[in-house]
Design a protein around this motif. Structure first.
Motif, PDB file in Angstrom:
ATOM      1  N   ILE A  59       0.838  -1.206   0.000  1.00 28.49           N
ATOM      2  CA  ILE A  59       0.000   0.000   0.000  1.00 28.49           C
ATOM      3  C   ILE A  59       0.868   1.250   0.000  1.00 28.49           C
ATOM      4  CG2 ILE A  59      -1.581   1.349   1.443  1.00 28.49           C
ATOM      5  CD1 ILE A  59      -2.881  -1.322   2.230  1.00 28.49           C
ATOM      6  N   ALA A  60       1.935   1.229   0.799  1.00 32.02           N
ATOM      7  CA  ALA A  60       2.841   2.377   0.831  1.00 32.02           C
ATOM      8  C   ALA A  60       3.487   2.591  -0.533  1.00 32.02           C
ATOM      9  CB  ALA A  60       3.905   2.170   1.897  1.00 32.02           C
ATOM     10  N   ASP A  61       3.873   1.496  -1.199  1.00 38.66           N
ATOM     11  CA  ASP A  61       4.458   1.615  -2.533  1.00 38.66           C
ATOM     12  C   ASP A  61       3.456   2.168  -3.533  1.00 38.66           C
ATOM     13  OD1 ASP A  61       6.903   0.688  -1.710  1.00 38.66           O
ATOM     14  OD2 ASP A  61       6.563  -1.378  -2.389  1.00 38.66           O
ATOM     15  N   LEU A  62       2.204   1.731  -3.433  1.00 40.06           N
ATOM     16  CA  LEU A  62       1.174   2.233  -4.344  1.00 40.06           C
ATOM     17  C   LEU A  62       0.922   3.725  -4.135  1.00 40.06           C
ATOM     18  CD1 LEU A  62      -1.393  -0.688  -4.283  1.00 40.06           C
ATOM     19  CD2 LEU A  62      -0.065   0.076  -6.246  1.00 40.06           C
ATOM     20  N   ARG A  63       1.011   4.179  -2.907  1.00 37.67           N
ATOM     21  CA  ARG A  63       0.778   5.594  -2.630  1.00 37.67           C
ATOM     22  C   ARG A  63       1.954   6.455  -3.068  1.00 37.67           C
ATOM     23  NH1 ARG A  63      -2.007   5.177   3.329  1.00 37.67           N
ATOM     24  NH2 ARG A  63      -4.034   4.500   2.573  1.00 37.67           N
ATOM     25  N   GLU A  64       3.166   5.914  -2.993  1.00 42.33           N
ATOM     26  CA  GLU A  64       4.360   6.705  -3.279  1.00 42.33           C
ATOM     27  C   GLU A  64       4.682   6.814  -4.762  1.00 42.33           C
ATOM     28  OE1 GLU A  64       7.570   5.125  -1.015  1.00 42.33           O
ATOM     29  OE2 GLU A  64       6.692   5.698   0.895  1.00 42.33           O
TER      30      GLU A  64
END
Length: 91
Positions: A59-64
């Motif tokens: 999720i963090a990768d998708l947001r960044e």
């Protein structure tokens, strides 16, 4: 008669306590079973925690950034960029 009553009462009490030890609610087999169940549940909790951490990282990768979006589109949807040739090798 009083001399026989005390030992008989103590033996009866010992039999009751011994029965509770092996067949009661907090018996030795029951505690062993609950210990096994606890160990199994702890293993499931560790596996769930790992899965949660992996999903949180995704999720963090998708947001960044868009790199993971592109990677997912390529792997899951079979999408290709313009002027690219898709080659699939069967094993």
């Amino acid at each position: 008669m009083g001399n026989r009553f005390v030992p008989a009462a103590l033996i009866a009490l010992l039999v009751i306590v011994h029965g509770q030890l092996w067949y009661g609610r907090g018996s030795v087999p029951n505690v062993a079973s609950l210990t096994r169940q606890l160990a199994d549940q702890q293993q499931h909790n560790v596996a769930a925690a790992r899965a949660n951490e992996r999903l949180a990282a995704e999720i963090a990768d998708l947001r960044e950034g868009l790199e993971i979006v592109e990677e997912k589109a390529r792997s899951e949807l079979g999408m290709v960029k313009a002027n690219e040739i898709f080659v699939q090798i069967a094993k």
